[in-house]
Scaffold this active site. Structure first.
Site, PDB file in Angstrom:
ATOM      1  N   SER A   1       0.802  -1.232   0.000  1.00  0.00           N
ATOM      2  CA  SER A   1       0.000   0.000   0.000  1.00  0.00           C
ATOM      3  C   SER A   1       0.829   1.273   0.000  1.00  0.00           C
ATOM      4  O   SER A   1       0.275   2.362  -0.173  1.00  0.00           O
ATOM      5  CB  SER A   1      -0.935   0.012   1.215  1.00  0.00           C
ATOM      6  OG  SER A   1      -1.989  -0.908   1.052  1.00  0.00           O
TER       7      SER A   1
ATOM      8  N   LYS B   1       0.370   3.586  -2.868  1.00  0.00           N
ATOM      9  CA  LYS B   1      -0.760   4.524  -2.910  1.00  0.00           C
ATOM     10  C   LYS B   1      -0.299   5.973  -2.843  1.00  0.00           C
ATOM     11  O   LYS B   1      -1.040   6.885  -3.228  1.00  0.00           O
ATOM     12  CB  LYS B   1      -1.721   4.221  -1.769  1.00  0.00           C
ATOM     13  CG  LYS B   1      -2.488   2.919  -1.950  1.00  0.00           C
ATOM     14  CD  LYS B   1      -3.277   2.518  -0.718  1.00  0.00           C
ATOM     15  CE  LYS B   1      -4.022   1.197  -0.984  1.00  0.00           C
ATOM     16  NZ  LYS B   1      -4.515   0.545   0.223  1.00  0.00           N
TER      17      LYS B   1
ATOM     18  N   SER C   1      -6.489   3.567   4.060  1.00  0.00           N
ATOM     19  CA  SER C   1      -5.770   2.744   3.084  1.00  0.00           C
ATOM     20  C   SER C   1      -6.734   2.038   2.138  1.00  0.00           C
ATOM     21  O   SER C   1      -6.557   0.863   1.785  1.00  0.00           O
ATOM     22  CB  SER C   1      -4.872   1.708   3.778  1.00  0.00           C
ATOM     23  OG  SER C   1      -3.900   1.203   2.893  1.00  0.00           O
TER      24      SER C   1
ATOM     25  N   LYS D   1       2.671   6.596   5.007  1.00  0.00           N
ATOM     26  CA  LYS D   1       1.823   5.478   4.613  1.00  0.00           C
ATOM     27  C   LYS D   1       2.454   4.141   4.988  1.00  0.00           C
ATOM     28  O   LYS D   1       3.627   3.897   4.735  1.00  0.00           O
ATOM     29  CB  LYS D   1       1.592   5.512   3.095  1.00  0.00           C
ATOM     30  CG  LYS D   1       0.547   4.543   2.613  1.00  0.00           C
ATOM     31  CD  LYS D   1      -0.850   5.030   2.955  1.00  0.00           C
ATOM     32  CE  LYS D   1      -1.894   3.952   2.734  1.00  0.00           C
ATOM     33  NZ  LYS D   1      -1.806   2.833   3.715  1.00  0.00           N
TER      34      LYS D   1
END
Length: 389
Positions: free
Chosen positions: A56, A59, A116, A223
């Site tokens: 993730s 992202k 997320s 993140k």
């Protein structure tokens, strides 16, 4: 700091002797990169240029492209975007969107940053894709990343869902984090939000997974990531005083290990190093020889103040080298990039800083050319029979 110069062929060594080496951080991550944004000092580099599944953390690229679109007026925070069946089909971390929803862009951004949301990424991707597909957006992400200098990044989707060839390096993730922080200071505070409730849905999924945000260590982004293949990772940043550190970890075995490692890296970065001035903007570091110019040499200086991090137990000096291809051919204009100042406190990776010409040097006339040829002849004659004409 005290400066002394020793000439070696076409390079110049600028010596500042370091007393003690930095104590290296022994990370359990498969790959890691730690970068001090304030000074440009790389504190840790472990497999930092190896492309790996980013989960993730990728992202962040979707968010960067979305921020650009909002800045350029191609997307607005209040605009409501439809949810496709493809976006709704994503499992894992989601906002629990379905095809009856039309979701504000601002909510989608928070859904990506805090929750997320894999589905939220796909909604943004389809809205900004050249052909309306997530695959088309992923191709655009890859192209944009290359333009930004992220040469070890390839995207197959918008959210890091496991896919063959979907990879980023830790250095690329750190570069991306730096761009988000510096290019979009108006959006960056979203990354420090610890909770987001979307439309009252899924309270079990409302907390930001960044383990550092509530620890009081200055952490304010960015993140987390996790898949079975990638392990547990975090692209993070923390600010204490005037210093900001960006770090990337990947391949840890558990969320608990990620939390411990991230906190330890932040503490190590701020407690074990102090910021020291290396050279001021406009201060001449060395002189480079000029070929066929009105002057024999040109001054080399940084365009901006240069500082670095030094171990708190070390001395006030470090070894540095001015590297360039020389002699430099005239004409030269003030501000032309000619060389690099390369230095590294012992035990840390290199830092490279551009050096520019401190003055104009015009192309020489007949006298200058005669002086250059005469100097070349004299050098060859002094070399003996092998160097004589």
């Amino acid at each position: 700091m005290t400066l002394f110069i020793r000439r070696i062929l076409s390079s110049i060594v600028v010596g500042l002797v370091l007393a003690l080496p930095a104590q290296a951080f022994d990370t359990g991550a498969k790959a890691a990169f730690v970068f001090d944004m304030t000074t440009g000092t790389v504190l840790l580099d472990k497999n930092a240029d190896t492309p790996m599944p980013p989960a993730s953390m990728s992202k962040l690229m979707t968010l960067y492209v979305a921020f650009e679109a909002i800045r350029d007026g191609r997307l607005s925070l209040e605009e409501r975007l439809p949810v496709s069946r493809h976006a709704m089909s994503y499992a894992g971390s989601t906002m629990f969107l379905d095809t009856t929803d039309r979701v504000k862009v601002e909510d989608l951004l928070r859904g990506i940053i805090v929750l997320s949301g894999n589905d939220a990424c796909a909604v943004i991707a389809e809205a900004l894709s050249p052909d309306g597909s997530e695959a088309g957006f992923a191709a655009f992400m890859t192209q944009r990343a290359q333009q930004m200098g992220m040469t070890n990044s390839t995207f197959k989707n918008s959210n890091g869902w496991p896919a063959a060839g979907h990879e980023m390096s830790m250095r690329d993730l750190a570069l991306l984090a730096r761009h988000i922080i510096t290019d979009f200071p108006n959006f960056y505070p979203m990354f420090s939000e610890t909770e987001f409730q979307f439309d009252g849905r899924a309270p079990r999924n409302s907390q930001n997974r960044n383990p550092l945000l509530s620890l009081g260590v200055g952490a304010d982004g960015l993140k987390t990531g996790h898949t079975q293949q990638a392990g547990y990772g975090l692209t993070g940043s923390a600010k204490q005083g005037d210093r900001r550190v960006v770090f990337v970890l990947s391949g840890l075995e558990s969320a608990q290990a990620r939390a411990r490692e991230a906190e330890a890296i932040v503490n190590w970065s701020f407690r074990q190093f102090a910021q020291k001035s290396v050279v001021k903007a406009g201060e001449e570091v060395a002189r480079a020889p000029i070929w066929m110019g009105e002057a024999d040499s040109v001054g080399l200086t940084p365009a901006e103040d240069v500082s670095t991090l030094m171990p708190v137990l070390g001395g006030g000096t470090l070894k540095a080298e001015v590297v360039f291809t020389g002699p430099v051919r005239a004409p030269v204009k003030k501000g032309d990039k000619i060389a690099e100042l390369v230095f590294a406190p012992e035990g840390l990776p290199q830092t490279r800083v551009p050096l520019v010409a401190s003055e104009d040097v015009a192309k020489g006339g007949f006298t200058a050319r005669l002086r250059t040829v005469s100097g070349l002849l004299l050098t060859r004659l002094q070399q003996g029979p092998e160097g004589a004409l």
